[in-house]
Motif scaffolding. Structure first.
Motif, PDB file in Angstrom:
ATOM      1  N   ALA A 111       0.818  -1.221   0.000  1.00 25.90           N
ATOM      2  CA  ALA A 111       0.000   0.000   0.000  1.00 25.90           C
ATOM      3  C   ALA A 111       0.848   1.266   0.000  1.00 25.90           C
ATOM      4  O   ALA A 111       0.353   2.350  -0.290  1.00 25.90           O
ATOM      5  N   GLY A 112       2.109   1.160   0.343  1.00 24.38           N
ATOM      6  CA  GLY A 112       2.970   2.341   0.415  1.00 24.38           C
ATOM      7  C   GLY A 112       2.703   3.092   1.707  1.00 24.38           C
ATOM      8  O   GLY A 112       2.629   2.459   2.753  1.00 24.38           O
ATOM      9  N   PRO A 113       2.487   4.401   1.715  1.00 24.47           N
ATOM     10  CA  PRO A 113       2.422   5.230   0.518  1.00 24.47           C
ATOM     11  C   PRO A 113       3.818   5.528  -0.027  1.00 24.47           C
ATOM     12  O   PRO A 113       4.774   5.719   0.720  1.00 24.47           O
ATOM     13  N   ARG A 140      -2.300   5.559  -8.113  1.00 27.00           N
ATOM     14  CA  ARG A 140      -2.542   6.818  -7.382  1.00 27.00           C
ATOM     15  C   ARG A 140      -2.859   6.553  -5.911  1.00 27.00           C
ATOM     16  O   ARG A 140      -2.387   7.260  -5.029  1.00 27.00           O
ATOM     17  N   ARG A 141      -3.609   5.513  -5.652  1.00 24.91           N
ATOM     18  CA  ARG A 141      -3.983   5.162  -4.271  1.00 24.91           C
ATOM     19  C   ARG A 141      -2.764   4.856  -3.406  1.00 24.91           C
ATOM     20  O   ARG A 141      -2.813   4.979  -2.182  1.00 24.91           O
ATOM     21  N   ARG A 142      -1.662   4.426  -4.054  1.00 23.12           N
ATOM     22  CA  ARG A 142      -0.457   4.051  -3.318  1.00 23.12           C
ATOM     23  C   ARG A 142       0.535   5.200  -3.169  1.00 23.12           C
ATOM     24  O   ARG A 142       1.639   5.021  -2.670  1.00 23.12           O
ATOM     25  N   LEU A 143       0.159   6.379  -3.673  1.00 21.85           N
ATOM     26  CA  LEU A 143       1.077   7.529  -3.625  1.00 21.85           C
ATOM     27  C   LEU A 143       0.701   8.498  -2.512  1.00 21.85           C
ATOM     28  O   LEU A 143      -0.484   8.670  -2.188  1.00 21.85           O
ATOM     29  N   LYS A 144       1.732   9.155  -1.942  1.00 22.56           N
ATOM     30  CA  LYS A 144       1.466  10.245  -0.997  1.00 22.56           C
ATOM     31  C   LYS A 144       0.815  11.398  -1.757  1.00 22.56           C
ATOM     32  O   LYS A 144       1.108  11.596  -2.949  1.00 22.56           O
TER      33      LYS A 144
END
Ligand SMILES: C[S@@+](CC[C@H](N)C(=O)[O-])C[C@H]1O[C@@H](n2cnc3c(N)ncnc32)[C@H](O)[C@@H]1O
Length: 231
Positions: A111-113, A140-144
């Motif tokens: 999931a990251g972010p 995009r969901r995994r990015l800050k």
């Protein structure tokens, strides 16, 4: 007589053929595009940042980004195990110390972010039946918030009256790079029948639909396009 294996990752000739006769032979200025991707990511990715590379098989994008960010860590995903094997080989032991490679699509990524992400020469392989949008949305969901994303894709449409002329140029460019005519003979039919082939306008619309902001083109050569956008 048995055929030699198609992939031999222990063979330095095979590896160097991918470096010289892979994406570089088809996309004008491919090393410069990877260099620009590093520059654009470095505007926002911190020195010890974590970058998600989607479609990391072959390793060329991660190799260039590892140079751009000597302190960056990478998570790369790719559904093709053999392409990941090639990436390991191309990246080498030292770079692999800061790279994790996972077999699968973006959904296999943690999931990251993450501080940044790339999708280079991959979106055109994904059908435009909801799967492209899912891939972009999952990235995009995994990015800050505000993290940069680099998309590079070959764009066209079989409905474009210039489709055949564009394919002539695609084939001529690859031939001028030393790709043998046998390899290129099915290119037109396979691009025409590719459910992942989309126009640049469609890619931009999908980026926006996936929630990316500040979508800006940074590269265009023949039918190859590159964008930076922000989560
Ligand atoms: C042309 S290669 C590009 C590799 C690398 N990104 C580069 O620029 O050198 C395309 C890669 O995308 C991978 N791929 C295909 N479908 C994918 C998907 N749905 N998600 C992630 N990677 C995918 C393929 O297995 C292949 O390794």
């Amino acid at each position: 007589m048995s055929r030699p294996p198609a992939f031999n990752f222990a063979d330095p000739d095979f590896v160097s053929r991918y470096v010289e006769k892979g994406p570089k032979a088809f996309m004008p200025g491919q090393p410069g595009v990877l260099q620009m991707a590093g520059v654009l990511l470095a505007e926002r990715v911190p020195e010890d940042g974590h970058v998600l590379v989607v479609g990391a098989g072959g390793g060329l994008d991660t190799q260039a980004l590892a140079k751009a960010g000597p302190g960056w860590r990478f998570t790369g995903v790719d559904p093709a195990g053999q392409m990941l094997e090639l990436a390991r080989r191309i990246l080498g032991e030292e770079t692999m110390r800061r790279v994790e490679l996972i077999e699968g699509g973006v959904e296999a990524a943690p999931a990251g972010p993450f501080d940044g992400a790339t999708l280079i020469l991959v979106l055109g392989l994904i059908p435009d039946n909801g799967s492209k949008l899912t891939t972009l949305s999952e990235i995009r969901r995994r990015l800050k918030p505000g993290a940069p994303f680099i998309l590079v894709d070959r764009c066209d449409s079989p409905d474009n009256p210039l489709f055949d002329r564009n394919m002539d140029r695609y084939v001529a460019y690859a031939a001028a790079s030393g790709i043998d005519p046998d390899t290129l003979k099915n290119a037109r039919a396979s691009h025409r029948g590719n459910p992942g082939l989309a126009t640049a306008a469609r890619d931009e619309a999908l980026l926006a639909e996936a929630g990316f902001n500040g979508i800006e083109a940074f590269y265009f050569a023949m039918n190859w396009h590159g964008w930076v956008a922000y989560a």
